[in-house]
Design a protein around this motif. Structure first.
Motif, PDB file in Angstrom:
ATOM      1  N   ASP A  78       9.182 146.796  51.502  1.00  0.00           N
ATOM      2  CA  ASP A  78       7.819 146.820  50.939  1.00  0.00           C
ATOM      3  C   ASP A  78       7.721 145.529  50.228  1.00  0.00           C
ATOM      4  O   ASP A  78       6.816 144.638  50.305  1.00  0.00           O
ATOM      5  N   ILE A  79       8.483 145.087  49.346  1.00  0.00           N
ATOM      6  CA  ILE A  79       8.432 143.837  48.491  1.00  0.00           C
ATOM      7  C   ILE A  79       8.615 142.537  49.372  1.00  0.00           C
ATOM      8  O   ILE A  79       7.908 141.641  49.228  1.00  0.00           O
ATOM      9  N   ALA A  80       9.682 142.543  50.274  1.00  0.00           N
ATOM     10  CA  ALA A  80       9.868 141.432  51.146  1.00  0.00           C
ATOM     11  C   ALA A  80       8.723 141.186  52.021  1.00  0.00           C
ATOM     12  O   ALA A  80       8.164 140.021  52.144  1.00  0.00           O
ATOM     13  N   ARG A  81       7.916 142.322  52.594  1.00  0.00           N
ATOM     14  CA  ARG A  81       6.962 141.965  53.390  1.00  0.00           C
ATOM     15  C   ARG A  81       5.480 141.670  52.660  1.00  0.00           C
ATOM     16  O   ARG A  81       5.086 140.850  52.963  1.00  0.00           O
ATOM     17  N   LYS A  82       5.367 142.081  51.561  1.00  0.00           N
ATOM     18  CA  LYS A  82       4.220 141.771  50.694  1.00  0.00           C
ATOM     19  C   LYS A  82       4.376 140.723  50.050  1.00  0.00           C
ATOM     20  O   LYS A  82       3.298 140.068  49.733  1.00  0.00           O
ATOM     21  N   ALA A  83       5.475 140.300  49.443  1.00  0.00           N
ATOM     22  CA  ALA A  83       5.354 139.415  48.488  1.00  0.00           C
ATOM     23  C   ALA A  83       6.160 138.085  48.775  1.00  0.00           C
ATOM     24  O   ALA A  83       5.674 136.837  48.850  1.00  0.00           O
ATOM     25  N   TYR A  84       7.217 138.094  49.557  1.00  0.00           N
ATOM     26  CA  TYR A  84       8.291 137.054  49.686  1.00  0.00           C
ATOM     27  C   TYR A  84       7.901 136.717  51.147  1.00  0.00           C
ATOM     28  O   TYR A  84       7.844 135.043  51.357  1.00  0.00           O
ATOM     29  N   LEU A  85       7.839 137.283  52.220  1.00  0.00           N
ATOM     30  CA  LEU A  85       7.741 136.674  53.524  1.00  0.00           C
ATOM     31  C   LEU A  85       6.509 135.787  53.638  1.00  0.00           C
ATOM     32  O   LEU A  85       6.496 134.769  54.224  1.00  0.00           O
ATOM     33  N   PRO A  86       5.211 136.307  53.101  1.00  0.00           N
ATOM     34  CA  PRO A  86       4.243 135.432  53.230  1.00  0.00           C
ATOM     35  C   PRO A  86       4.532 134.058  52.515  1.00  0.00           C
ATOM     36  O   PRO A  86       3.807 133.030  53.173  1.00  0.00           O
ATOM     37  N   VAL A  87       5.146 133.959  51.433  1.00  0.00           N
ATOM     38  CA  VAL A  87       5.545 132.569  51.058  1.00  0.00           C
ATOM     39  C   VAL A  87       6.464 131.875  52.148  1.00  0.00           C
ATOM     40  O   VAL A  87       6.315 130.817  52.191  1.00  0.00           O
ATOM     41  N   LEU A  88       7.640 132.464  52.085  1.00  0.00           N
ATOM     42  CA  LEU A  88       8.623 131.898  53.008  1.00  0.00           C
ATOM     43  C   LEU A  88       8.210 131.334  54.316  1.00  0.00           C
ATOM     44  O   LEU A  88       8.735 130.385  54.606  1.00  0.00           O
ATOM     45  N   GLY A  89       7.448 132.322  55.016  1.00  0.00           N
ATOM     46  CA  GLY A  89       6.775 132.115  56.265  1.00  0.00           C
ATOM     47  C   GLY A  89       6.012 130.813  56.362  1.00  0.00           C
ATOM     48  O   GLY A  89       5.573 130.286  57.313  1.00  0.00           O
ATOM     49  N   GLY A  90       5.343 130.582  55.101  1.00  0.00           N
ATOM     50  CA  GLY A  90       4.380 129.533  55.010  1.00  0.00           C
ATOM     51  C   GLY A  90       5.044 128.051  54.395  1.00  0.00           C
ATOM     52  O   GLY A  90       4.157 127.093  54.439  1.00  0.00           O
ATOM     53  N   LEU A  91       6.026 127.986  54.126  1.00  0.00           N
ATOM     54  CA  LEU A  91       6.542 126.619  53.639  1.00  0.00           C
ATOM     55  C   LEU A  91       7.156 125.712  54.688  1.00  0.00           C
ATOM     56  O   LEU A  91       7.893 126.284  55.632  1.00  0.00           O
ATOM     57  N   PRO A  92       6.651 124.438  54.425  1.00  0.00           N
ATOM     58  CA  PRO A  92       7.042 123.489  55.189  1.00  0.00           C
ATOM     59  C   PRO A  92       8.850 123.135  55.409  1.00  0.00           C
ATOM     60  O   PRO A  92       9.220 123.219  54.109  1.00  0.00           O
ATOM     61  N   GLY A  93       9.075 122.851  56.404  1.00  0.00           N
ATOM     62  CA  GLY A  93      10.740 122.661  56.473  1.00  0.00           C
ATOM     63  C   GLY A  93      11.612 123.799  56.144  1.00  0.00           C
ATOM     64  O   GLY A  93      12.841 123.691  56.293  1.00  0.00           O
ATOM     65  N   VAL A  94      10.988 125.074  56.312  1.00  0.00           N
ATOM     66  CA  VAL A  94      12.039 126.072  56.104  1.00  0.00           C
ATOM     67  C   VAL A  94      12.181 126.897  57.688  1.00  0.00           C
ATOM     68  O   VAL A  94      11.057 127.308  58.099  1.00  0.00           O
ATOM     69  N   GLU A  95      13.229 126.811  58.141  1.00  0.00           N
ATOM     70  CA  GLU A  95      13.531 127.723  59.330  1.00  0.00           C
ATOM     71  C   GLU A  95      14.050 129.241  58.889  1.00  0.00           C
ATOM     72  O   GLU A  95      15.049 129.280  58.482  1.00  0.00           O
ATOM     73  N   LEU A  96      12.914 130.145  59.196  1.00  0.00           N
ATOM     74  CA  LEU A  96      13.335 131.453  58.431  1.00  0.00           C
ATOM     75  C   LEU A  96      13.802 132.459  59.385  1.00  0.00           C
ATOM     76  O   LEU A  96      13.534 132.524  60.480  1.00  0.00           O
ATOM     77  N   HIS A  97      14.934 133.041  58.946  1.00  0.00           N
ATOM     78  CA  HIS A  97      15.658 133.977  59.860  1.00  0.00           C
ATOM     79  C   HIS A  97      15.703 135.393  59.219  1.00  0.00           C
ATOM     80  O   HIS A  97      15.535 135.543  57.679  1.00  0.00           O
TER      81      HIS A  97
END
Length: 301
Positions: A10-29
């Motif tokens: 829940d915390i990853a999906r609601k709080a962190y992934l929306p931030v990480l997924g929108g950061l320029p220069g980040v290749e998210l795995h």
């Protein structure tokens, strides 16, 4: 910059992934052992198959630049150990571990390997709380209450009350000379806990009631005949004669309001700059939580 996210709860999906997924220069795995969850979350972020991992070995093989751990607390020690041994700068959702010995070992390992280790105390970065550090703080009061959620003491204190403990430590204007704990435990479940910290010229009081009838978080700092109140991290009320209210702007993201965006950016900026982030101060919060746990257990015995 390759960044891994381990655990898609829940915390990853609601709080962190929306931030990480929108950061320029980040290749998210992403990594989770649950295939359906991995597919659903990765599809929502439009991630290709090569960035979806069902085991930690596959994720580590990508040569990560940083990792965020949002898996259940019970598996933090195992996961964080592997990341640190692989030299991956690691951000862990609080707490580091349920047992203090595990937290101490992880911090020592990070220092031995000279690898960054950060713990997710996002409230230190939440604008309403960070601004309280500039206010007179002779008296600090913080409540974080819930509805119908009495719980086993260790999990309640380490998973939830730890935010109260860390915020009091963050805002305390000087060294703590005295620690007092009060609690109510029935049938092995913690109903409420009160922590008082005091030092020269200040008192800090933290309260959690799991049968309060209201889900709320309220912080008050006062001194020199002024008071600042922050309600649910969104509304700031300054009291000096007439109260002045500042509310979260309509377009301010919740992740920014709660300090998630800021703490993620600060961690990744440090990694990019080659700066090693220490979890030594976070460990002091875990040590104080352990003191609270033991005091509660003694009262329940």
């Amino acid at each position: 910059m390759k960044v891994g996210c381990i655990g898609l709860g829940d915390i990853a999906r609601k709080a962190y992934l929306p931030v990480l997924g929108g950061l320029p220069g980040v290749e998210l795995h992403l990594q989770t052992r649950t295939p359906a969850t991995l597919a659903r979350v990765a599809d929502g972020l439009h991630l290709p198959e090569g960035r979806r991992h069902q085991d930690l070995d596959s994720l580590l093989a990508e040569g990560l630049d940083a990792a965020f751990v949002h898996a259940p607390t019970a598996v933090h020690p195992e996961i964080v150990t592997r990341l640190l041994e692989a030299g991956v700068p690691t951000y862990v959702d609080k707490p580091l571990a349920y047992e203090l010995a595990d937290s101490q070992r992880l911090v020592a390992l990070a220092e031995e390997r000279e690898v960054s280790l950060a713990v997710g105390f996002n409230r230190r970065y939440a604008p309403g709380y960070a601004q309280c550090a500039d206010h007179p703080r002779e008296l600090i009061l913080m409540q974080k209450n819930r509805i119908g959620l009495p719980e086993e003491p260790r999990s309640m204190i380490l998973d939830d009350f730890i935010h109260v403990v860390d915020t009091l430590r963050f805002l305390a204007p000087g060294p703590v000379d005295d620690v007092t704990v009060r609690a109510r435990v029935e049938d092995g479940l913690l109903h409420h806990v009160v922590l008082q910290l005091s030092g020269a010229g200040f008192t800090a009081l933290g309260v959690m009631n799991r049968l309060s009838g209201s889900a709320e978080e309220i912080l008050e700092v006062s001194g020199q005949d002024t008071k600042r109140q922050v309600v649910n991290l969104a509304e700031v009320i300054d009291h000096k004669g007439q109260p002045t209210v500042r509310r979260r702007g309509d377009w301010v993201p919740v992740a920014r309001q709660r300090g998630i965006e800021q703490v993620v950016t600060a961690f990744l900026d440090a990694v990019r700059a080659g700066k090693v982030v220490s979890a030594r101060d976070a460990l002091a919060t875990h040590e104080l939580c352990e003191r609270v746990v033991r005091a509660v257990q003694e009262r329940a015995a």
